[in-house]
Scaffold this active site. Structure first.
Site, PDB file in Angstrom:
ATOM      1  N   HIS A 176      60.081 -25.891   5.750  1.00 57.27           N
ATOM      2  CA  HIS A 176      60.963 -25.177   6.698  1.00 57.27           C
ATOM      3  C   HIS A 176      60.335 -26.164   8.033  1.00 57.27           C
ATOM      4  O   HIS A 176      61.174 -26.456   9.035  1.00 57.27           O
ATOM      5  CB  HIS A 176      60.019 -23.830   7.053  1.00 57.27           C
ATOM      6  CG  HIS A 176      58.516 -23.837   6.875  1.00 57.27           C
ATOM      7  ND1 HIS A 176      57.699 -24.343   5.828  1.00 57.27           N
ATOM      8  CD2 HIS A 176      57.563 -23.379   7.762  1.00 57.27           C
ATOM      9  CE1 HIS A 176      56.583 -24.121   5.751  1.00 57.27           C
ATOM     10  NE2 HIS A 176      56.300 -23.722   6.934  1.00 57.27           N
ATOM     11  N   PHE A 211      47.540 -25.970   4.451  1.00 61.10           N
ATOM     12  CA  PHE A 211      46.893 -25.007   5.262  1.00 61.10           C
ATOM     13  C   PHE A 211      47.307 -23.789   4.899  1.00 61.10           C
ATOM     14  O   PHE A 211      48.349 -23.585   4.218  1.00 61.10           O
ATOM     15  CB  PHE A 211      46.674 -25.206   6.562  1.00 61.10           C
ATOM     16  CG  PHE A 211      47.840 -25.403   7.194  1.00 61.10           C
ATOM     17  CD1 PHE A 211      48.708 -26.386   7.038  1.00 61.10           C
ATOM     18  CD2 PHE A 211      48.495 -24.203   8.116  1.00 61.10           C
ATOM     19  CE1 PHE A 211      50.203 -26.537   7.913  1.00 61.10           C
ATOM     20  CE2 PHE A 211      49.794 -24.314   8.314  1.00 61.10           C
ATOM     21  CZ  PHE A 211      50.428 -25.208   8.403  1.00 61.10           C
ATOM     22  N   GLY A 212      46.765 -22.578   5.304  1.00 59.79           N
ATOM     23  CA  GLY A 212      47.231 -21.386   5.481  1.00 59.79           C
ATOM     24  C   GLY A 212      47.752 -20.696   3.925  1.00 59.79           C
ATOM     25  O   GLY A 212      47.059 -20.943   3.001  1.00 59.79           O
ATOM     26  N   ASP A 227      56.428 -22.045  16.303  1.00 62.99           N
ATOM     27  CA  ASP A 227      56.081 -20.639  15.679  1.00 62.99           C
ATOM     28  C   ASP A 227      56.551 -20.565  14.211  1.00 62.99           C
ATOM     29  O   ASP A 227      57.710 -20.834  14.150  1.00 62.99           O
ATOM     30  CB  ASP A 227      56.524 -19.677  16.342  1.00 62.99           C
ATOM     31  CG  ASP A 227      55.567 -18.295  16.391  1.00 62.99           C
ATOM     32  OD1 ASP A 227      54.490 -18.527  16.855  1.00 62.99           O
ATOM     33  OD2 ASP A 227      56.226 -17.140  16.016  1.00 62.99           O
ATOM     34  N   LYS A 275      55.554 -32.737   1.153  1.00 58.26           N
ATOM     35  CA  LYS A 275      55.895 -31.423   1.725  1.00 58.26           C
ATOM     36  C   LYS A 275      56.774 -31.552   2.842  1.00 58.26           C
ATOM     37  O   LYS A 275      57.775 -30.835   3.247  1.00 58.26           O
ATOM     38  CB  LYS A 275      54.531 -30.746   2.157  1.00 58.26           C
ATOM     39  CG  LYS A 275      54.865 -29.182   2.994  1.00 58.26           C
ATOM     40  CD  LYS A 275      53.681 -28.807   3.506  1.00 58.26           C
ATOM     41  CE  LYS A 275      53.998 -27.394   4.322  1.00 58.26           C
ATOM     42  NZ  LYS A 275      52.537 -26.938   5.012  1.00 58.26           N
ATOM     43  N   GLY A 306      46.600 -28.688  10.974  1.00 59.62           N
ATOM     44  CA  GLY A 306      47.695 -28.968   9.718  1.00 59.62           C
ATOM     45  C   GLY A 306      49.138 -29.149  10.379  1.00 59.62           C
ATOM     46  O   GLY A 306      49.902 -30.001   9.755  1.00 59.62           O
ATOM     47  N   GLU A 336      51.207 -15.005  22.651  1.00 60.52           N
ATOM     48  CA  GLU A 336      52.125 -14.822  21.737  1.00 60.52           C
ATOM     49  C   GLU A 336      52.622 -13.431  21.488  1.00 60.52           C
ATOM     50  O   GLU A 336      51.836 -12.607  21.140  1.00 60.52           O
ATOM     51  CB  GLU A 336      51.463 -15.237  20.200  1.00 60.52           C
ATOM     52  CG  GLU A 336      51.505 -16.591  20.041  1.00 60.52           C
ATOM     53  CD  GLU A 336      51.305 -17.129  18.555  1.00 60.52           C
ATOM     54  OE1 GLU A 336      51.621 -16.563  17.780  1.00 60.52           O
ATOM     55  OE2 GLU A 336      51.062 -18.482  18.593  1.00 60.52           O
TER      56      GLU A 336
HETATM   57  P1  ITT Z   1      49.707 -22.496  17.147  1.00 61.95           P
HETATM   58  O1  ITT Z   1      48.304 -22.750  17.850  1.00 61.95           O
HETATM   59  O2  ITT Z   1      50.650 -23.761  16.696  1.00 61.95           O
HETATM   60  O3  ITT Z   1      50.255 -21.232  17.352  1.00 61.95           O
HETATM   61  P2  ITT Z   1      48.968 -20.927  14.506  1.00 61.95           P
HETATM   62  O4  ITT Z   1      48.306 -21.178  13.357  1.00 61.95           O
HETATM   63  O5  ITT Z   1      48.541 -19.642  15.410  1.00 61.95           O
HETATM   64  O6  ITT Z   1      48.944 -22.264  15.626  1.00 61.95           O
HETATM   65  P3  ITT Z   1      51.501 -19.573  14.273  1.00 61.95           P
HETATM   66  O7  ITT Z   1      50.940 -18.470  15.417  1.00 61.95           O
HETATM   67  O8  ITT Z   1      52.743 -20.147  14.120  1.00 61.95           O
HETATM   68  O9  ITT Z   1      50.313 -20.855  14.124  1.00 61.95           O
HETATM   69  O10 ITT Z   1      51.102 -18.578  12.812  1.00 61.95           O
HETATM   70  C1  ITT Z   1      51.596 -19.209  11.757  1.00 61.95           C
HETATM   71  C2  ITT Z   1      50.768 -18.784  10.659  1.00 61.95           C
HETATM   72  O11 ITT Z   1      51.535 -18.740   9.439  1.00 61.95           O
HETATM   73  C3  ITT Z   1      49.791 -19.949  10.436  1.00 61.95           C
HETATM   74  O12 ITT Z   1      48.400 -19.566  10.953  1.00 61.95           O
HETATM   75  C4  ITT Z   1      49.611 -20.172   8.758  1.00 61.95           C
HETATM   76  O13 ITT Z   1      48.561 -19.184   8.490  1.00 61.95           O
HETATM   77  C5  ITT Z   1      51.096 -19.498   8.392  1.00 61.95           C
HETATM   78  N1  ITT Z   1      51.822 -20.770   8.104  1.00 61.95           N
HETATM   79  C6  ITT Z   1      53.006 -21.246   8.995  1.00 61.95           C
HETATM   80  N2  ITT Z   1      53.418 -22.471   8.326  1.00 61.95           N
HETATM   81  C7  ITT Z   1      52.601 -22.832   7.245  1.00 61.95           C
HETATM   82  C8  ITT Z   1      52.678 -23.609   6.259  1.00 61.95           C
HETATM   83  O14 ITT Z   1      53.645 -24.748   6.358  1.00 61.95           O
HETATM   84  N3  ITT Z   1      52.125 -23.432   5.229  1.00 61.95           N
HETATM   85  C9  ITT Z   1      50.935 -22.709   5.298  1.00 61.95           C
HETATM   86  N4  ITT Z   1      51.010 -21.769   6.087  1.00 61.95           N
HETATM   87  C10 ITT Z   1      51.879 -21.688   7.013  1.00 61.95           C
END
Ligand code: ITT
Length: 185
Positions: free
Chosen positions: A168, A140-141, A66, A163, A12, A37
């Site tokens: 952010h 996502f997320g 991050d 978006k 995503g 991390e």
């Molecule tokens: P990396 O491999 O890039 O680290 P990650 O998914 O582990 O991928 P992070 O450690 O930065 O990324 O975790 C941030 C979490 O916050 C991510 O897994 C999502 O669940 C949530 N998140 C971050 N940005 C988001 C967004 O734009 N929309 C929805 N959820 C988001």
């Protein structure tokens, strides 16, 4: 610069970055490279530690990102623990924690850390609130439970293109693109 690597396991995030960078004459390549991390409350500190770790192992220009969701009523939780919380209690769990809560203010933060000849960081924040229910299947997320100030819809109900106008990550990536274009941070 012809190629730029985005070290991430998150599809995503990559999709959003690809759309932001496509007007530049740079090929963006997703690279899954595990980096530690660290546990810290500051996303910039976490990103810079990862950047340092990767720059010792990977020599082409790259960036990583991050991000996290900070909820007012929960004293900024989950913040740096967002991925873990998303994978464990998920969006349903967050909605349960906020059941009956009036103050639903929250924000997303993104720190993009770029390594070219040295380290550079770019940040973006998206203010908003947590919805009362899960809405939408885009993104996502936490996207389906986050309503940015700019909209009455959740990030889950809008396209990546929309978006990418004010999220952010969009703000942090815009700052990086500006730097790549003009060399100004
Ligand atoms: P990396 O491999 O890039 O680290 P990650 O998914 O582990 O991928 P992070 O450690 O930065 O990324 O975790 C941030 C979490 O916050 C991510 O897994 C999502 O669940 C949530 N998140 C971050 N940005 C988001 C967004 O734009 N929309 C929805 N959820 C988001």
């Amino acid at each position: 610069m012809e190629e730029l690597y985005f070290i991430t396991s998150n599809k995503g995030k990559f999709k959003e970055a690809e759309a932001k960078i496509k007007h530049l004459d740079i090929e963006l390549i997703q690279l899954r490279l595990d980096y530690p991390e660290i546990q810290a409350s500051d996303l910039k500190e976490i990103a810079l530690y990862g950047l340092d770790f990767c720059s010792e192992r990977f020599k082409s220009p790259f960036f990583l990102e991050d991000s996290g969701l900070f909820i007012d009523e929960l004293n900024s939780f989950p913040g740096p623990y967002s991925r873990y919380v998303q994978e464990t209690i998920g969006n349903d769990g967050i909605l349960k924690l906020l059941l009956g809560v009036i103050n639903r203010r929250a924000y997303f933060k993104s720190v993009v850390a770029l390594y070219d000849k040295g380290p550079h960081t770019f940040e973006g924040i998206s203010m908003g609130k947590i919805s009362n229910e899960i809405r939408g299947k885009e993104g996502f997320g936490f996207d389906p439970i986050f309503i940015p100030l700019e909209s009455s819809k959740t990030f889950g109900e809008i396209s990546t293109e929309e978006k990418n106008k004010y999220s952010h990550r969009a703000k942090a990536l815009d700052a990086m693109v500006k730097y790549l274009e003009n060399g100004v941070e």
